[in-house]
Design an enzyme around this catalytic site. Structure first.
Site, PDB file in Angstrom:
ATOM      1  N   ALA A   1       0.833  -1.211   0.000  1.00 35.57           N
ATOM      2  CA  ALA A   1       0.000   0.000   0.000  1.00 35.57           C
ATOM      3  C   ALA A   1       0.862   1.252   0.000  1.00 35.57           C
ATOM      4  O   ALA A   1       1.940   1.265  -0.589  1.00 35.57           O
ATOM      5  CB  ALA A   1      -0.949  -0.049   1.197  1.00 35.57           C
ATOM      6  N   SER A   2       0.425   2.288   0.678  1.00 39.55           N
ATOM      7  CA  SER A   2       1.049   3.602   0.521  1.00 39.55           C
ATOM      8  C   SER A   2       2.374   3.747   1.250  1.00 39.55           C
ATOM      9  O   SER A   2       3.293   4.392   0.750  1.00 39.55           O
ATOM     10  CB  SER A   2       0.088   4.693   1.008  1.00 39.55           C
ATOM     11  OG  SER A   2      -0.296   4.458   2.348  1.00 39.55           O
ATOM     12  N   LEU A   3       2.504   3.136   2.430  1.00 36.03           N
ATOM     13  CA  LEU A   3       3.688   3.351   3.252  1.00 36.03           C
ATOM     14  C   LEU A   3       4.517   2.089   3.462  1.00 36.03           C
ATOM     15  O   LEU A   3       5.678   2.181   3.881  1.00 36.03           O
ATOM     16  CB  LEU A   3       3.275   3.899   4.635  1.00 36.03           C
ATOM     17  CG  LEU A   3       2.418   5.163   4.650  1.00 36.03           C
ATOM     18  CD1 LEU A   3       2.080   5.556   6.079  1.00 36.03           C
ATOM     19  CD2 LEU A   3       3.123   6.298   3.928  1.00 36.03           C
TER      20      LEU A   3
ATOM     21  N   GLN B   1       4.726  -2.612   2.722  1.00 28.07           N
ATOM     22  CA  GLN B   1       4.184  -3.826   2.125  1.00 28.07           C
ATOM     23  C   GLN B   1       4.308  -4.953   3.141  1.00 28.07           C
ATOM     24  O   GLN B   1       5.111  -4.902   4.081  1.00 28.07           O
ATOM     25  CB  GLN B   1       4.893  -4.170   0.821  1.00 28.07           C
ATOM     26  CG  GLN B   1       6.363  -4.488   0.913  1.00 28.07           C
ATOM     27  CD  GLN B   1       7.010  -4.516  -0.476  1.00 28.07           C
ATOM     28  OE1 GLN B   1       6.920  -3.551  -1.239  1.00 28.07           O
ATOM     29  NE2 GLN B   1       7.668  -5.626  -0.803  1.00 28.07           N
TER      30      GLN B   1
ATOM     31  N   LYS C   1       5.233  -6.600   8.229  1.00 26.05           N
ATOM     32  CA  LYS C   1       4.967  -5.312   7.577  1.00 26.05           C
ATOM     33  C   LYS C   1       6.271  -4.520   7.541  1.00 26.05           C
ATOM     34  O   LYS C   1       6.854  -4.226   8.590  1.00 26.05           O
ATOM     35  CB  LYS C   1       3.886  -4.555   8.344  1.00 26.05           C
ATOM     36  CG  LYS C   1       3.490  -3.231   7.707  1.00 26.05           C
ATOM     37  CD  LYS C   1       2.334  -2.595   8.485  1.00 26.05           C
ATOM     38  CE  LYS C   1       1.898  -1.271   7.863  1.00 26.05           C
ATOM     39  NZ  LYS C   1       0.751  -0.681   8.591  1.00 26.05           N
TER      40      LYS C   1
ATOM     41  N   ASP D   1      -9.003   4.505   9.830  1.00 19.94           N
ATOM     42  CA  ASP D   1      -8.740   4.279   8.401  1.00 19.94           C
ATOM     43  C   ASP D   1      -9.370   2.969   7.927  1.00 19.94           C
ATOM     44  O   ASP D   1      -8.674   2.082   7.414  1.00 19.94           O
ATOM     45  CB  ASP D   1      -7.229   4.262   8.163  1.00 19.94           C
ATOM     46  CG  ASP D   1      -6.859   4.411   6.691  1.00 19.94           C
ATOM     47  OD1 ASP D   1      -7.693   4.921   5.923  1.00 19.94           O
ATOM     48  OD2 ASP D   1      -5.740   4.021   6.310  1.00 19.94           O
TER      49      ASP D   1
END
Length: 494
Positions: free
Chosen positions: A166-168, A170, A185, A317
């Site tokens: 994702a954005s920040l 994997q 992560k 989120d």
């Protein structure tokens, strides 16, 4: 020496952004199956690329609007659909190249089928957990550095292909030396600087918008994002957030939150229990597994009602990349980088607002809007009553009248136009920061409820909790926080 990877013939299916997905009315979006590119490091270049993409998007819609009177409504409808598609693919490409916060913004939009056209949803949904990943060689270096030793000394197996990206960061599936299957992560190297630059650019974009349109001062958005987003880069903070919310649901059987393995976790690598599930927006997958999407929606809505009203600590989120479903049904929540805490005074007034919405009491609704911290240029009761009715009151009425758990896109369009009319006459000069994330979560829940065809109304569920709390206070109870071990329960049965 133990393997640190799964042999290719045992590997999971290829990373999902290689698949053909996202079909809308015969069109299929194929996310580029390319390696992750190096993002531009220049803050100015990042600003210009994003600004150009947005300028082209808005200019296209303006042009279509101008030509609509000449070419007619049928032409304009088709032109808008084509522009939706082109704009979505253009923004997707910019986001993947830029990396950083633009991906997070499009993730949010991908979760709002109630207000965002289908063409955007089909494209942006690939950014929920299918961003082109970093090569394994890069990820291995990060893990080696954070662990302080070679990766194979910690993990018996480590899949080189991520299960999500994702954005920040994997996520990779791995097996510890003691045999525990884990999700690892890993934060992208260099992402912290990109995020800081993007936050500054966001503040600049908002300052420009404020000068162009004085209807609403949007600076509170950049201020709150600057407080919240950097916390996502601290995985120790994320792990503690997960444990706090897990503790609040410790007696709940149909909520699953992965355990954190602290002995292997650092600020940039988080090792946790590996859980598998069906993506919450995959209705067909749920139905194949014998899971009723409406039941999943009820668990979701009751869970967030408890977080917002009872606990004052909520997952901020809840986009589809962070929510999965297991047979039972059970709701799996992951990624607690954005967790928001709201104090008792806010929750008390928010509860009064909830009851005002359900009783359709516009006078009380206006009072609670002012008490929450809204401020209008002309500080009078009528202004707040009109604002509350346009902002959420009419939407709440529609949901109750139609006995469903979401508001449809047409209602949001009506609400938006009414809000603009009110704010042009009497601009907002202050919006409560706490409501930014609460409102964002309620918007995401509305989008998910629409996808799941929910029958559960968030306002009704919050009101039930408020009534239970009032009854406990009147009877001298303590809300179930006694010393005895609480009995297990299911949110589905709430």
């Amino acid at each position: 020496m133990p393997n640190y990877y799964i042999p290719w013939h045992m590997a999971r299916e290829p990373f999902p952004h290689h698949r053909l997905t996202g079909s809308i009315e015969g069109m299929t979006f194929i996310p580029p199956a390319r390696a992750r590119s190096r993002p531009p490091r220049s803050r100015l270049l990042r600003f210009l690329r994003t600004g150009l993409a947005l300028a082209r998007l808005f200019a296209g819609y303006k042009w279509i609007g101008l030509l609509q009177n000449v070419r007619g409504d049928p032409w304009a409808e088709g032109a808008r659909k084509r522009h939706h598609r082109r704009s979505a693919e253009r923004l997707y490409t910019v986001a993947v190249r830029q990396q950083g916060l633009l991906i997070k913004t499009l993730q949010f939009l991908s979760s709002r089928p109630d207000i965002v056209p289908d063409e955007y949803i089909a494209v942006f949904s690939h950014l929920q957990d299918e961003v082109p990943p970093e090569p394994f060689e890069v990820i291995r270096k990060v893990v080696d550095h954070e662990m302080g030793q070679p990766i194979e000394m910690v993990f018996r197996e480590f899949e080189p292909t991520p299960v999500a990206s994702a954005s920040l960061a994997q996520v990779h599936r791995a097996v510890l030396q003691d045999g525990r299957v884990v999700a690892v992560k890993v934060q992208y190297p260099g992402i912290e600087r990109l995020v800081q630059d993007d936050l500054k650019n966001n503040a600049l974009f908002i300052a420009i918008l404020n000068r162009l349109d004085k209807t609403l001062d949007l600076s509170f958005i950049s201020e709150e994002m600057s407080r919240m987003i950097p916390r996502e880069l601290d995985f120790i903070n994320e792990g503690h957030n997960a444990e706090k919310i897990a503790a609040n649901f410790a007696d709940v059987d149909d909520i699953v939150i992965p355990d954190i393995y602290w002995e292997h976790s650092t600020k940039r690598v988080l090792v946790m229990q590996f859980v598998e599930g069906i993506k919450i927006t995959d209705r067909e997958g749920m139905e194949r597994a014998g899971i009723d999407p409406a039941e999943v929606a009820k668990i979701l809505i009751v869970a967030f009602s408890e977080m917002l009203v009872k606990d004052g600590l909520f997952h901020a989120d809840p986009h589809p990349g962070n929510l999965m479903v297991a047979p039972g049904p059970k709701l799996i929540m992951v990624d607690f980088g954005q967790v928001k805490e709201v104090g008792a005074p806010f929750r008390f007034i928010f509860g009064q607002m909830t009851r005002a919405l359900l009783s359709e009491d516009d006078t009380e609704l206006g009072r609670t809007f002012r008490a929450l911290g809204f401020r209008m240029r002309d500080d009078n009761d009528t202004g707040y009553e009109d604002l509350g009715r346009a902002y959420v009151g009419d939407i709440a009425k529609q949901m109750r009248a139609e006995e469903r758990g979401w508001a449809d896109p047409d209602m949001f369009q009506v609400s938006y136009r009414e809000m603009l009319r009110i704010l042009r006459a009497n601009p907002l000069i202050k919006i409560p920061a706490d409501l930014l994330f609460v409102g964002r979560v309620m918007g995401l829940l509305n989008g998910l409820s629409m996808t799941l065809r929910s029958k559960t109304n968030l306002l009704v569920e919050m009101a039930k909790l408020l009534d239970q709390q009032d009854a406990a206070l009147k009877s001298g109870g303590n809300g179930g926080n006694g010393a005895s071990e609480p009995e297990s329960r299911k949110l589905l049965e709430a």
